[in-house]
Design a protein around this motif. Structure first.
Motif, mmCIF file in Angstrom:
data_model
loop_
_atom_site.group_PDB
_atom_site.id
_atom_site.type_symbol
_atom_site.label_atom_id
_atom_site.label_comp_id
_atom_site.label_asym_id
_atom_site.label_seq_id
_atom_site.Cartn_x
_atom_site.Cartn_y
_atom_site.Cartn_z
ATOM 1 N N LYS A 119 4.112 -2.865 -9.389
ATOM 2 C CA LYS A 119 4.296 -3.430 -8.049
ATOM 3 C C LYS A 119 3.775 -2.488 -6.964
ATOM 4 N N VAL A 120 4.079 -1.198 -7.094
ATOM 5 C CA VAL A 120 3.610 -0.231 -6.095
ATOM 6 C C VAL A 120 2.093 -0.176 -6.102
ATOM 7 N N ARG A 121 1.516 -0.112 -7.290
ATOM 8 C CA ARG A 121 0.056 -0.046 -7.402
ATOM 9 C C ARG A 121 -0.596 -1.278 -6.778
ATOM 10 N N ALA A 122 -0.056 -2.452 -7.065
ATOM 11 C CA ALA A 122 -0.615 -3.685 -6.518
ATOM 12 C C ALA A 122 -0.510 -3.722 -4.996
ATOM 13 N N ARG A 123 0.617 -3.244 -4.455
ATOM 14 C CA ARG A 123 0.786 -3.248 -3.003
ATOM 15 C C ARG A 123 -0.152 -2.247 -2.326
ATOM 16 N N LEU A 124 -0.409 -1.130 -2.969
ATOM 17 C CA LEU A 124 -1.366 -0.171 -2.422
ATOM 18 C C LEU A 124 -2.772 -0.764 -2.402
ATOM 19 N N ILE A 125 -3.120 -1.478 -3.450
ATOM 20 C CA ILE A 125 -4.435 -2.116 -3.516
ATOM 21 C C ILE A 125 -4.555 -3.217 -2.472
ATOM 22 N N ASP A 126 -3.470 -3.944 -2.228
ATOM 23 C CA ASP A 126 -3.490 -5.031 -1.250
ATOM 24 C C ASP A 126 -3.546 -4.538 0.191
ATOM 25 N N ALA A 127 -3.083 -3.311 0.431
ATOM 26 C CA ALA A 127 -3.055 -2.784 1.798
ATOM 27 C C ALA A 127 -4.474 -2.673 2.342
ATOM 28 N N ARG A 128 -4.663 -3.113 3.584
ATOM 29 C CA ARG A 128 -5.996 -3.124 4.190
ATOM 30 C C ARG A 128 -6.318 -1.837 4.946
ATOM 31 N N ASP A 129 -5.312 -1.012 5.209
ATOM 32 C CA ASP A 129 -5.547 0.179 6.018
ATOM 33 C C ASP A 129 -5.662 1.456 5.202
ATOM 34 N N ILE A 130 -5.556 1.354 3.866
ATOM 35 C CA ILE A 130 -5.769 2.503 2.990
ATOM 36 C C ILE A 130 -6.536 2.029 1.761
ATOM 37 N N PHE A 131 -7.022 2.979 0.977
ATOM 38 C CA PHE A 131 -7.761 2.653 -0.234
ATOM 39 C C PHE A 131 -6.860 2.920 -1.431
ATOM 40 N N GLY A 132 -6.401 1.847 -2.079
ATOM 41 C CA GLY A 132 -5.403 1.966 -3.138
ATOM 42 C C GLY A 132 -5.797 2.841 -4.297
ATOM 43 N N ASN A 133 -7.092 2.861 -4.649
ATOM 44 C CA ASN A 133 -7.532 3.646 -5.794
ATOM 45 C C ASN A 133 -7.532 5.143 -5.537
ATOM 46 N N ALA A 134 -7.220 5.545 -4.304
ATOM 47 C CA ALA A 134 -7.120 6.976 -4.012
ATOM 48 C C ALA A 134 -5.798 7.558 -4.503
ATOM 49 N N PHE A 135 -4.875 6.694 -4.944
ATOM 50 C CA PHE A 135 -3.533 7.144 -5.323
ATOM 51 C C PHE A 135 -3.288 6.964 -6.814
ATOM 52 N N LYS A 136 -2.587 7.935 -7.380
ATOM 53 C CA LYS A 136 -2.106 7.823 -8.749
ATOM 54 C C LYS A 136 -0.596 7.639 -8.687
ATOM 55 N N VAL A 137 -0.095 6.598 -9.349
ATOM 56 C CA VAL A 137 1.317 6.229 -9.254
ATOM 57 C C VAL A 137 1.994 6.417 -10.610
ATOM 58 N N THR A 138 3.115 7.115 -10.603
ATOM 59 C CA THR A 138 3.924 7.305 -11.810
ATOM 60 C C THR A 138 5.373 7.011 -11.453
ATOM 61 N N THR A 139 6.097 6.347 -12.350
ATOM 62 C CA THR A 139 7.518 6.057 -12.110
ATOM 63 C C THR A 139 8.346 6.538 -13.287
ATOM 64 N N SER A 140 9.460 7.202 -12.976
ATOM 65 C CA SER A 140 10.408 7.632 -13.999
ATOM 66 C C SER A 140 11.816 7.488 -13.449
ATOM 67 N N ASN A 141 12.633 6.703 -14.141
ATOM 68 C CA ASN A 141 14.020 6.462 -13.719
ATOM 69 C C ASN A 141 14.086 5.967 -12.284
#
Length: 239
Positions: free
Chosen positions: A153-175
């Motif tokens: 969900k976080v990755r998809a929302r970053l990609i959908d955002a128009r004011d930043i470039f989603g692929n510039a971020f690496k997302v990891t989730t734990s607990n």
């Protein structure tokens, strides 16, 4: 306005259409990668996709191709060393970005947590280690599935955002804690943290960014200029 939007406004309508199609293809490819991670597919199909995925990320990732390869090597060596040092009964994952390593998962004792950190610090070319390993039982399938869904969900929302470039971020989730890594401006960092915080299921956001200036970002986007090496890490910041 992002650089992509500036470029679109300055070109002809046909060029703009091409850029939009390209953006759509990148978004589709990124979402496909997320879905594959969420379903935890294994085997030759994922390996076959890997060659395409590597090319895509080299084209869109702000790390150099050499840095991406080094991060992949670090992760492989770190995981192998942790497995050899701690054996069964642990669940630890090493995530490397620009030679900064995030450790997440579960181990039975504080001694095991510190041992994992020490063996990873011994991996060649590791610049920094953020040890976020939890002490306790290994996460069950429900917990792992929830974390994977949050990342999706976080990755998809970053990609959908128009004011930043989603692929510039690496997302990891734990607990339910989301960790964000990337080479980004302060503006992009703040926006990404806001997006992650507002995502359902996220309990906390921790950043491990390399902060660059807006001018450095412009230079990275200009293929006629020689990119400077990515900046050194500025610390690990719970957001």
């Amino acid at each position: 306005m992002t650089q992509m939007n500036v470029d679109i406004c300055s070109k002809s309508a046909s060029a703009a259409s091409g850029v939009r199609r390209s953006r759509g293809l990148w978004r589709a490819a990124s979402l496909l990668t997320v879905v594959l991670a969420a379903t935890q597919l294994q085997g030759c199909f994922v390996l076959g996709l890997g060659a395409v995925g590597t090319t895509a990320y080299v084209a869109t990732d702000r790390r150099t191709a050499g840095s991406i390869l080094e991060d992949n090597t670090i992760e492989l060596k770190a995981d192998n060393r942790i497995s050899s040092a701690l054996g069964a009964g642990v669940n630890v994952r090493a995530v490397s970005y620009n030679q900064q390593v995030l450790l997440v998962g579960q181990v039975p004792s504080e001694a095991d947590k510190q041992k994992a950190e020490q063996v990873v610090k011994g991996v060649p070319n590791v610049k920094a280690v953020l040890n976020e390993i939890d002490i306790g039982p290994v996460a069950d399938l429900n917990r792992s599935a929830t974390d994977t869904l949050i990342t999706t969900k976080v990755r998809a929302r970053l990609i959908d955002a128009r004011d930043i470039f989603g692929n510039a971020f690496k997302v990891t989730t734990s607990n339910s804690v989301v960790y964000l890594m990337g080479i980004v401006t302060q503006r992009e960092a703040d926006r990404a943290v806001q997006i992650a915080r507002d995502t359902t299921g996220v309990s906390k956001v921790v950043t491990m960014f390399n902060i660059i200036s807006e001018q450095q970002l412009q230079d990275m986007r200009n293929p006629q200029k020689e990119n400077a090496p990515p900046p050194e890490p500025r610390g690990n910041n719970p957001a």
